[in-house]
Motif scaffolding. Structure first.
Motif, PDB file in Angstrom:
ATOM      1  N   GLU A   1       0.816  -1.219   0.000  1.00 51.63           N
ATOM      2  CA  GLU A   1       0.000   0.000   0.000  1.00 51.63           C
ATOM      3  C   GLU A   1       0.846   1.264   0.000  1.00 51.63           C
ATOM      4  O   GLU A   1       0.310   2.357   0.085  1.00 51.63           O
TER       5      GLU A   1
ATOM      6  N   ARG B   1       3.019   1.723  -2.509  1.00 52.25           N
ATOM      7  CA  ARG B   1       3.142   2.034  -3.942  1.00 52.25           C
ATOM      8  C   ARG B   1       2.009   2.984  -4.275  1.00 52.25           C
ATOM      9  O   ARG B   1       0.889   2.822  -3.796  1.00 52.25           O
TER      10      ARG B   1
ATOM     11  N   ASP C   1      -0.194   3.609  -6.708  1.00 54.54           N
ATOM     12  CA  ASP C   1      -1.513   3.236  -7.212  1.00 54.54           C
ATOM     13  C   ASP C   1      -2.363   2.550  -6.146  1.00 54.54           C
ATOM     14  O   ASP C   1      -3.522   2.902  -5.945  1.00 54.54           O
ATOM     15  N   GLU C   2      -1.777   1.573  -5.475  1.00 57.75           N
ATOM     16  CA  GLU C   2      -2.529   0.849  -4.459  1.00 57.75           C
ATOM     17  C   GLU C   2      -2.872   1.760  -3.291  1.00 57.75           C
ATOM     18  O   GLU C   2      -3.940   1.642  -2.698  1.00 57.75           O
TER      19      GLU C   2
ATOM     20  N   ARG D   1      -3.526   4.957  -3.393  1.00 56.27           N
ATOM     21  CA  ARG D   1      -4.690   5.777  -3.775  1.00 56.27           C
ATOM     22  C   ARG D   1      -5.971   4.951  -3.706  1.00 56.27           C
ATOM     23  O   ARG D   1      -6.997   5.427  -3.241  1.00 56.27           O
ATOM     24  N   PHE D   2      -5.876   3.717  -4.174  1.00 58.49           N
ATOM     25  CA  PHE D   2      -7.059   2.849  -4.185  1.00 58.49           C
ATOM     26  C   PHE D   2      -7.576   2.618  -2.765  1.00 58.49           C
ATOM     27  O   PHE D   2      -8.768   2.758  -2.491  1.00 58.49           O
ATOM     28  N   VAL D   3      -6.667   2.300  -1.855  1.00 60.45           N
ATOM     29  CA  VAL D   3      -7.092   2.007  -0.483  1.00 60.45           C
ATOM     30  C   VAL D   3      -7.611   3.269   0.205  1.00 60.45           C
ATOM     31  O   VAL D   3      -8.573   3.223   0.960  1.00 60.45           O
ATOM     32  N   GLN D   4      -6.995   4.411  -0.103  1.00 60.48           N
ATOM     33  CA  GLN D   4      -7.418   5.647   0.550  1.00 60.48           C
ATOM     34  C   GLN D   4      -8.789   6.128   0.068  1.00 60.48           C
ATOM     35  O   GLN D   4      -9.409   6.968   0.695  1.00 60.48           O
ATOM     36  N   MET D   5      -9.240   5.601  -1.060  1.00 63.04           N
ATOM     37  CA  MET D   5     -10.585   5.925  -1.545  1.00 63.04           C
ATOM     38  C   MET D   5     -11.650   5.228  -0.705  1.00 63.04           C
ATOM     39  O   MET D   5     -12.803   5.628  -0.681  1.00 63.04           O
ATOM     40  N   LEU D   6     -11.239   4.141  -0.054  1.00 62.24           N
ATOM     41  CA  LEU D   6     -12.217   3.303   0.654  1.00 62.24           C
ATOM     42  C   LEU D   6     -12.436   3.788   2.089  1.00 62.24           C
ATOM     43  O   LEU D   6     -11.554   4.410   2.674  1.00 62.24           O
ATOM     44  N   PRO D   7     -13.609   3.475   2.630  1.00 60.24           N
ATOM     45  CA  PRO D   7     -13.861   3.898   4.016  1.00 60.24           C
ATOM     46  C   PRO D   7     -13.142   3.012   5.035  1.00 60.24           C
ATOM     47  O   PRO D   7     -13.758   2.255   5.769  1.00 60.24           O
ATOM     48  N   ILE D   8     -11.822   3.086   5.003  1.00 56.23           N
ATOM     49  CA  ILE D   8     -11.008   2.315   5.959  1.00 56.23           C
ATOM     50  C   ILE D   8     -10.149   3.319   6.723  1.00 56.23           C
ATOM     51  O   ILE D   8      -9.388   4.066   6.107  1.00 56.23           O
TER      52      ILE D   8
END
Lengths: 270, 233
Positions: free
Chosen positions: B71, B73, B75-76, B78-85
């Motif tokens: 996480e 890297r 791209d990943e 950004r992807f995870v930060q888009m999620l409600p985590i």
């Protein structure tokens, strides 16, 4: 894409939220440039646009609203309630479709959506149904077991939309204006608040009810297209809105390119 | 948190690093059993464990750095930060997945004294106390390595620093007596490996238990602060 799936998928949660209002959004780009004191609001439901030359500031604004980037200052409210863009609650209410979506590379389409659904707090049973429906809606139902890294760019965008729909968020932030999505965006706009960012004036006019126009990090104008045209007609300006926007685009071409490359570098450095 | 936990286990299942980690661990365990219990015919599993903690310490950075750098890297991330985590749930999911690996390895180790007992007399309380110490020591190293993995963005730098810190602690545990008295004693007290020694003799050492738990909690808390900074919460 199946319109019946769309109605079934969104049936229960039709427009439960009110307007989204953004006040004094500020963001300083480290190597130069900024988003300065932008304020706007959109009513619930429908398709709303954020337009800027080459889409640079529009994309950045959407990233700030999605919580991927943290604004230096902003006051955001939804249905009159203040919200924090980096909060889990806000991220549950929105679905964000980025311009260049990337995912975990080692998962299949289904596994990835299962992870997103679980992260969005969707129960296992409902998740299974929502994943199937979202895949059908975006036309990826035949690719559920394909590895994400083997998808084409277009398929990745579709997957990104499917992921954004899981958990049935009431607001969709759409940072892409590919024509293949137009029908879907129109369909979603009937059920959700869709905020679209683009640099293409004609796309905005075709899809959006109202628009916020940004240039060089500042708010240029906002309102419905007819309101903006009427404002122009009242002024001494003898050009149409499209012509005025084209002039703005031409003037800020160099600056927009510079901002775009700075933002890319900033993103890579994070 | 559960989503991150599940994701991490899937990631382990698809990862070369994780299989490398398991292979090296079981190879290390097999080699130590061969040396101590087959060649030297010792019945004390504690001796094996005292060296196995070092094998584990050398392998854990592979797992922690791999886990967190996925996480880091662009791209990943950004992807995870888009999620409600939240940062807390992200970190807890990751740590829990890695702790589960450690726990499963420990459960496997629980069987070995019984297996050794088939061929001779094994003093079980001492062996199981050493296994308990192994679990605590592993958790402390895991927490420390997680913190180091989060500090450095570059995979190889994070791995290198984790090995340097682990190596330093191993060296201190063997050569602390050669250092000037107060320093040597202090460093030996702080080294996670020197502190393991009482467990080898079946002693319930409250200082060691306290140190392992403190290190685990301290570095988990520091990791949370770092994760929040990365998450911009």
């Amino acid at each position: 894409m199946n319109i019946f799936v769309c109605f079934r998928f969104f049936g229960g949660d039709f427009l439960t939220e009110m307007a989204i209002s953004v006040d004094l959004l500020n963001y300083e780009i480290k190597e130069g440039g900024s988003i300065k004191d932008i304020s706007f609001s959109f009513t619930k439901g429908g398709i709303h646009g954020i337009l800027s030359p080459f889409g640079v500031d529009a994309s950045l604004t959407l990233e700030l609203l999605s919580g991927i980037r943290q604004p230096d200052s902003a006051s955001l409210s939804l249905d009159g309630q203040a919200v924090d863009v980096s909060s889990v609650d806000w991220k549950k209410k929105i679905g964000y479709v980025p311009k260049a979506p990337e995912f975990y590379r080692d998962l299949t389409v289904y596994e990835l959506l299962d992870f997103v659904g679980e992260a969005r707090g969707v129960s296992a049973e409902l998740r299974l149904r929502q994943i199937e429906e979202a895949l059908e809606l975006v036309g990826l139902d035949g690719l559920a077991h394909r590895l994400v890294c083997r998808l084409s760019e277009g398929e990745k965008k579709r997957l990104s939309l499917a992921a954004a729909l899981l958990g049935n968020p009431s607001i969709l932030l759409f940072d892409t204006s590919t024509p293949e999505f137009f029908d879907l965006i129109r369909m979603l706009g009937k059920h959700k608040t869709v905020i679209l960012s683009s640099g293409d004036f004609e796309v905005m006019r075709e899809l959006c009810e109202d628009v916020v126009i940004l240039s060089d990090g500042a708010l240029l104008a906002s309102g419905t297209f007819s309101e903006l045209e009427a404002q122009l007609a009242r002024s001494e300006e003898k050009q149409s809105l499209a012509e005025v926007y084209a002039s703005v685009e031409e003037l800020s071409k160099e600056n927009s390119n510079k901002r775009s490359s700075i933002l890319s570098r900033e993103e890579m450095g994070r | 948190m559960i989503a991150v936990f599940h994701r991490q286990w899937k990631s382990f299942a698809h990862s070369f690093y994780f299989y490398g980690f398991l292979t090296a661990f079981f190879f290390g365990l097999g080699a130590l059993i061969t040396i101590f219990h087959v060649s030297f015919q010792y019945a004390n599993f504690e001796y094996t464990l005292s060296y196995l903690t070092i094998v584990l310490a050398l392998l854990l950075p592979l797992m922690t750095v791999f886990s967190f750098h996925e996480e880091r890297r662009g791209d990943e991330a950004r992807f995870v930060q888009m999620l409600p985590i939240s940062a807390r749930n992200f970190l807890c999911g990751k740590l829990l997945a890695m702790l589960t690996v450690l726990l499963l390895l420990t459960v496997f180790l629980l069987l070995i004294p019984i297996f050794l007992g088939l061929w001779g007399t094994v003093y079980y309380p001492s062996a199981y106390m050493a296994i308990f110490g192994f679990l605590l020591c592993g958790a402390a190293i895991l927490s420390l390595d997680s913190f180091l993995a989060l500090i450095f963005k570059n995979f190889w730098v994070a791995l290198g620093v984790s090995y340097a810190v682990t190596g330093a602690m191993v060296v201190i545990s063997y050569f602390s007596s050669a250092l000037p008295m107060p320093w040597g004693r202090l460093l030996a007290k702080l080294s996670l490996f020197s502190t393991y020694a009482p467990f080898v003799f079946g002693i319930v050492d409250l200082y060691a238990i306290g140190l392992y738990l403190s290190v685990s909690v301290l570095f988990a808390a520091l990791s949370l602060l770092l994760a929040r900074k990365l998450w911009r919460e």
